[in-house]
Scaffold this active site. Structure first.
Site, PDB file in Angstrom:
ATOM      1  N   SER A 108     -54.404  33.114  35.816  1.00  0.00           N
ATOM      2  CA  SER A 108     -54.564  31.916  36.632  1.00  0.00           C
ATOM      3  C   SER A 108     -55.368  32.276  37.873  1.00  0.00           C
ATOM      4  CB  SER A 108     -53.176  31.445  37.046  1.00  0.00           C
ATOM      5  OG  SER A 108     -53.255  30.636  38.188  1.00  0.00           O
ATOM      6  N   SER A 109     -55.993  31.266  38.483  1.00  0.00           N
ATOM      7  CA  SER A 109     -56.753  31.564  39.709  1.00  0.00           C
ATOM      8  C   SER A 109     -55.823  31.898  40.879  1.00  0.00           C
ATOM      9  CB  SER A 109     -57.658  30.391  40.079  1.00  0.00           C
ATOM     10  OG  SER A 109     -56.901  29.218  40.238  1.00  0.00           O
ATOM     11  N   CYS A 110     -54.512  31.620  40.744  1.00  0.00           N
ATOM     12  CA  CYS A 110     -53.621  31.918  41.881  1.00  0.00           C
ATOM     13  C   CYS A 110     -53.246  33.395  41.962  1.00  0.00           C
ATOM     14  CB  CYS A 110     -52.383  31.039  41.853  1.00  0.00           C
ATOM     15  SG  CYS A 110     -51.285  31.456  40.530  1.00  0.00           S
ATOM     16  N   TYR A 137     -45.156  33.326  40.437  1.00  0.00           N
ATOM     17  CA  TYR A 137     -45.966  33.099  39.235  1.00  0.00           C
ATOM     18  C   TYR A 137     -47.166  34.048  39.238  1.00  0.00           C
ATOM     19  CZ  TYR A 137     -49.082  30.492  36.106  1.00  0.00           C
ATOM     20  OH  TYR A 137     -49.932  30.123  35.097  1.00  0.00           O
ATOM     21  N   LYS A 141     -48.256  36.971  36.519  1.00  0.00           N
ATOM     22  CA  LYS A 141     -49.549  36.960  35.820  1.00  0.00           C
ATOM     23  C   LYS A 141     -50.328  38.249  36.097  1.00  0.00           C
ATOM     24  CE  LYS A 141     -49.640  33.110  33.491  1.00  0.00           C
ATOM     25  NZ  LYS A 141     -49.755  33.157  32.014  1.00  0.00           N
ATOM     26  N   HIS A 180     -48.961  19.322  38.508  1.00  0.00           N
ATOM     27  CA  HIS A 180     -50.052  19.665  39.415  1.00  0.00           C
ATOM     28  C   HIS A 180     -50.628  18.370  40.010  1.00  0.00           C
ATOM     29  CE1 HIS A 180     -49.958  23.570  37.265  1.00  0.00           C
ATOM     30  NE2 HIS A 180     -50.211  24.004  38.479  1.00  0.00           N
TER      31      HIS A 180
HETATM   32  P1  GDP Z   1     -51.921  24.623  43.699  1.00  0.00           P
HETATM   33  O1  GDP Z   1     -53.395  24.636  43.404  1.00  0.00           O
HETATM   34  O2  GDP Z   1     -51.197  25.815  43.166  1.00  0.00           O
HETATM   35  O3  GDP Z   1     -51.664  24.413  45.169  1.00  0.00           O
HETATM   36  O4  GDP Z   1     -51.293  23.424  42.866  1.00  0.00           O
HETATM   37  P2  GDP Z   1     -51.103  21.837  42.938  1.00  0.00           P
HETATM   38  O5  GDP Z   1     -51.998  21.206  41.932  1.00  0.00           O
HETATM   39  O6  GDP Z   1     -49.641  21.573  42.771  1.00  0.00           O
HETATM   40  O7  GDP Z   1     -51.515  21.354  44.406  1.00  0.00           O
HETATM   41  C1  GDP Z   1     -52.838  21.303  44.847  1.00  0.00           C
HETATM   42  C2  GDP Z   1     -52.947  20.570  46.171  1.00  0.00           C
HETATM   43  O8  GDP Z   1     -52.724  19.167  45.954  1.00  0.00           O
HETATM   44  C3  GDP Z   1     -51.931  21.000  47.247  1.00  0.00           C
HETATM   45  O9  GDP Z   1     -52.604  21.000  48.504  1.00  0.00           O
HETATM   46  C4  GDP Z   1     -50.918  19.865  47.192  1.00  0.00           C
HETATM   47  O10 GDP Z   1     -50.227  19.676  48.444  1.00  0.00           O
HETATM   48  C5  GDP Z   1     -51.814  18.664  46.914  1.00  0.00           C
HETATM   49  N1  GDP Z   1     -51.122  17.488  46.375  1.00  0.00           N
HETATM   50  C6  GDP Z   1     -51.256  16.220  46.866  1.00  0.00           C
HETATM   51  N2  GDP Z   1     -50.450  15.383  46.218  1.00  0.00           N
HETATM   52  C7  GDP Z   1     -49.801  16.099  45.266  1.00  0.00           C
HETATM   53  C8  GDP Z   1     -48.826  15.757  44.288  1.00  0.00           C
HETATM   54  O11 GDP Z   1     -48.390  14.615  44.151  1.00  0.00           O
HETATM   55  N3  GDP Z   1     -48.401  16.778  43.461  1.00  0.00           N
HETATM   56  C9  GDP Z   1     -48.887  18.052  43.593  1.00  0.00           C
HETATM   57  N4  GDP Z   1     -48.438  19.008  42.749  1.00  0.00           N
HETATM   58  N5  GDP Z   1     -49.772  18.403  44.545  1.00  0.00           N
HETATM   59  C10 GDP Z   1     -50.233  17.440  45.369  1.00  0.00           C
END
Ligand code: GDP
Length: 309
Positions: A108-110, A137, A141, A180
């Site tokens: 994953s990119s994380c 996580y 990975k 996500h």
């Molecule tokens: P990340 O790339 O590991 O941070 O995974 P996410 O896809 O969960 O979050 C990406 C970004 O989207 C973060 O800055 C979250 O705060 C924002 N975000 C905004 N609204 C949402 C939501 O409803 N769900 C999630 N998961 N992230 C959100």
């Protein structure tokens, strides 16, 4: 890999695995070995070893794992680290013991440090501290990558590691607590439109930047790498293009047709500020993504609506 080679897709019911099965089938691969979790638990070492001894896959796509968005990662750290470590160790060991010809593992990119220079190059792995919201996580990975590299170094096992960026597409998780951001926005704006809600709430400040790859493009890249890439070094898979969460909201809002106000809840975490991959390594081999973000979101929205009927 021939079209009649036995191929095991570990995790075939997930977002990535289901896309991979569609791609392999459409490319004429006929001997896909698939097991649902109820029939083969990937953290059960003897069951997995028995499966490999009996079925003798020649190629393995290891795309199984516990995944989730920023809130799920932060809330269930034990499950994220334990299940991912166990699945990787169990499947890689069993695959090597059973004489598998080649295994592809997805990270994953994380896995990259929180403050890695952007776009992130593969060389940045283990060069600094991780983003705390998903370090459990990410560490699992990273251990998977090191397992693959160790089995190659000690046993000559042809294991390769692809690092996908944030993914989306048909088969995604739309549960607002664990998903996500992209599926969450689709669902939130869809429901807000139906309810004629004056506003929809989005987590964080809207300023973090993310890159999104359609899962069909990832599946295409994984098959491409299985056929053409044999090195120990990890390889990024993404689009190389990012946008702010605020801009993402505008695209999703347009696709879904929601006209209300978008409110940012800065009490929820932003996570890392920017995450975009340098994809020059896979580009230099001749691969690039095909789906534009707008088309991909339209197609995913159609899929989501079809699940509601
Ligand atoms: P990340 O790339 O590991 O941070 O995974 P996410 O896809 O969960 O979050 C990406 C970004 O989207 C973060 O800055 C979250 O705060 C924002 N975000 C905004 N609204 C949402 C939501 O409803 N769900 C999630 N998961 N992230 C959100």
């Amino acid at each position: 890999m021939k079209t009649d080679s036995p191929i095991y897709v570990a995790g075939h019911t997930g977002l990535v695995g289901s896309a991979l099965v569609r791609t392999l089938r459409s490319q004429g691969y006929t001997r896909l070995l698939l097991r649902e979790r109820k029939d083969l638990d990937l953290i059960d070492q003897s069951a997995v070893a028995g499966f490999f001894e009996k079925e003798r896959p020649e190629y393995v796509f290891l795309v199984a794992g516990r995944v989730g968005g920023i809130h799920a990662n932060d809330s269930y750290p034990a499950e994220f680290i334990y299940e991912n470590l166990m699945i990787e160790a169990t499947v890689i060991q069993a695959a090597w013991r059973a004489g598998v010809k080649k295994l592809l593992f997805t990270g994953s990119s994380c896995i990259y440090p929180k403050l890695a220079p952007q776009p992130i190059k593969e060389e940045c792995l283990l060069s600094g501290p991780l983003e705390p919201t998903n370090e459990w996580y990410a560490l699992a990975k990273i251990a998977g990558i090191k397992l693959a590299q160790a089995y190659r170094k000690q046993h000559g096992f042809n294991a390769i590691c692809a690092m996908p960026t944030n993914l989306y597409g048909p088969g995604d998780n739309f549960d607002l607590k664990t998903s996500h951001v992209l599926p969450a926005l689709i669902r939130k704006f869809h429901e807000a439109r139906l309810a004629a809600a004056p506003e929809a709430v989005v987590w964080g400040t809207g300023t973090p930047r993310r890159e999104f790859l359609h899962v069909n493009d990832l599946a295409d890249a994984l098959l491409f790498l299985m056929l053409r890439y044999d090195q120990s070094g990890i390889i990024n898979v993404g689009t190389g293009q990012d946008l702010t969460i605020r801009d993402l909201c505008e695209i999703v809002r347009e696709v879904v047709g929601y006209k209300g106000r978008i409110v940012f809840d800065s009490g929820m975490p932003d996570g890392t500020l920017r995450k975009v991959l340098d994809i020059s390594r896979i580009r230099s081999l001749g691969w690039r993504p095909k789906t534009s973000l707008k088309e991909g979101i339209e197609q995913t929205y159609r899929w989501y609506c079809s699940t509601l009927q």
